[in-house]
Motif scaffolding. Structure first.
Motif, short mmCIF file in Angstrom:
data_model
loop_
_atom_site.label_atom_id
_atom_site.label_comp_id
_atom_site.label_asym_id
_atom_site.label_seq_id
_atom_site.Cartn_x
_atom_site.Cartn_y
_atom_site.Cartn_z
N GLU A 66 0.85 -1.22 -0.03
CA GLU A 66 -0.01 0.03 0.11
C GLU A 66 0.90 1.05 0.02
N HIS A 67 0.29 2.45 -0.50
CA HIS A 67 1.10 3.50 -0.49
C HIS A 67 1.12 4.02 1.03
N PRO A 68 1.92 4.76 1.39
CA PRO A 68 1.97 5.29 2.68
C PRO A 68 1.31 6.47 2.55
N TYR A 69 1.04 7.18 1.50
CA TYR A 69 -0.04 8.44 1.17
C TYR A 69 -0.08 8.46 -0.40
N LEU A 70 -1.03 9.21 -0.59
CA LEU A 70 -1.14 9.71 -1.90
C LEU A 70 -1.39 11.18 -2.18
N TYR A 71 -0.56 11.74 -3.24
CA TYR A 71 -0.49 13.07 -3.41
C TYR A 71 -1.01 13.50 -4.90
N TRP A 72 -1.89 14.75 -4.79
CA TRP A 72 -2.31 15.03 -6.18
C TRP A 72 -1.93 16.76 -6.16
N GLU A 73 -1.73 17.21 -7.41
CA GLU A 73 -1.79 18.86 -7.46
C GLU A 73 -2.12 19.12 -8.87
N PHE A 74 -2.86 20.34 -8.59
CA PHE A 74 -3.58 20.95 -10.01
C PHE A 74 -3.16 22.48 -10.16
N HIS A 75 -2.97 22.81 -11.17
CA HIS A 75 -2.30 24.31 -11.19
C HIS A 75 -3.45 25.00 -11.61
N GLU A 76 -4.48 24.82 -11.97
CA GLU A 76 -5.69 25.75 -12.36
C GLU A 76 -6.29 26.29 -11.02
N GLU A 77 -7.05 27.57 -11.29
CA GLU A 77 -7.63 28.10 -10.16
C GLU A 77 -6.93 28.30 -9.14
N GLY A 78 -5.69 28.90 -9.23
CA GLY A 78 -4.98 29.36 -8.10
C GLY A 78 -4.11 28.16 -7.33
N GLY A 79 -4.05 27.10 -7.98
CA GLY A 79 -3.23 26.26 -7.42
C GLY A 79 -3.96 25.44 -6.35
N ARG A 80 -3.82 23.94 -6.46
CA ARG A 80 -4.25 23.04 -5.27
C ARG A 80 -3.43 21.97 -5.28
N GLN A 81 -3.49 21.48 -4.00
CA GLN A 81 -2.69 20.32 -3.71
C GLN A 81 -3.66 19.38 -2.71
N ALA A 82 -3.48 18.05 -2.74
CA ALA A 82 -4.05 17.12 -1.73
C ALA A 82 -3.17 16.23 -1.39
N ARG A 137 6.08 16.79 -2.57
CA ARG A 137 6.08 17.53 -3.77
C ARG A 137 7.61 17.50 -4.26
N THR A 138 7.52 17.09 -5.63
CA THR A 138 8.96 17.11 -6.43
C THR A 138 8.61 18.51 -7.24
N VAL A 139 9.74 19.27 -6.74
CA VAL A 139 9.83 20.45 -7.74
C VAL A 139 10.03 20.52 -9.09
N SER A 140 9.38 21.12 -10.14
CA SER A 140 9.26 21.01 -11.59
C SER A 140 9.44 22.58 -12.18
N ALA A 141 10.01 22.57 -13.12
CA ALA A 141 10.19 23.68 -14.02
C ALA A 141 8.98 23.98 -14.67
N VAL A 142 8.56 22.76 -15.28
CA VAL A 142 7.38 22.87 -16.05
C VAL A 142 6.14 23.17 -15.47
N PHE A 143 5.97 22.36 -14.10
CA PHE A 143 4.80 22.62 -13.39
C PHE A 143 5.21 23.42 -11.98
N ASN A 144 5.17 24.56 -12.28
CA ASN A 144 5.59 25.39 -11.17
C ASN A 144 4.63 26.17 -10.36
N PHE A 145 4.67 26.16 -9.05
CA PHE A 145 3.97 27.02 -8.21
C PHE A 145 4.33 28.31 -7.40
N GLU A 146 5.22 28.96 -8.38
CA GLU A 146 5.59 30.31 -7.97
C GLU A 146 4.60 31.15 -8.27
N LYS A 147 4.42 32.24 -7.22
CA LYS A 147 3.40 33.15 -7.46
C LYS A 147 4.05 34.38 -8.42
#
Length: 147
Positions: A66-82, A137-147
């Motif tokens: 089993e996964h110790p946890y599951l992680y998601w992120e979406f960059h639309e609408e102000g950026g969201r993570q779960a 979270r793995t930092v990505s130049a493509v999927f960036n969460f910078e303001k």
């Protein structure tokens, strides 16, 4: 980020291999599909990833990783993570907007519809999951969460 958007049932059919009427609460994600297919076909994956085969669950074997946890992120609408760990789900909203970030914490065992935010009552769990989310979270130049 809410269960209505990421929780979906899976139907599997393989007479003689998958028990008819089997129901399981095993938690998996889309990235588990490729390792499952590879194991089913007996082939090696060309690259390792985050996925875990759920074939043991389909075959009613008691050796499911089993996964110790599951992680998601979406960059639309102000950026969201779960992040989901066991019965707990943390949602971070407003990652890229000037007004700032806010968190929602849910106990999916008792609140599958995510109606009751527990972030002010379960502060220790909130902080634990915030730390885990930051580490996941793995930092990505493509999927960036910078303001």
């Amino acid at each position: 980020m809410y269960e209505g958007g990421i929780r979906v049932p899976l139907l599997a059919w393989a007479p003689g291999r998958i028990q008819s009427g089997l129901k399981t609460g095993h938690i998996s994600a889309f990235w588990d599909m490729m390792p499952t297919f590879a194991e089913l076909l007996g082939v090696e994956l060309p690259e390792a990833g985050d996925g875990i085969s759920f074939l043991p669950t389909l075959l009613s074997e008691n050796i499911q990783k089993e996964h110790p946890y599951l992680y998601w992120e979406f960059h639309e609408e102000g950026g969201r993570q779960a992040i989901r760990q066991g019965k707990w789900k943390l949602i971070r909203q407003g990652v890229t907007i000037e007004q700032g970030v806010w968190h929602e914490l849910y106990d999916l065992e008792t609140d599958i519809h995510e109606d009751h935010d527990l972030s002010t009552q379960e502060v220790e769990k909130l902080q634990e999951l915030i730390h885990l989310m930051d580490e996941a979270r793995t930092v990505s130049a493509v999927f960036n969460f910078e303001k």
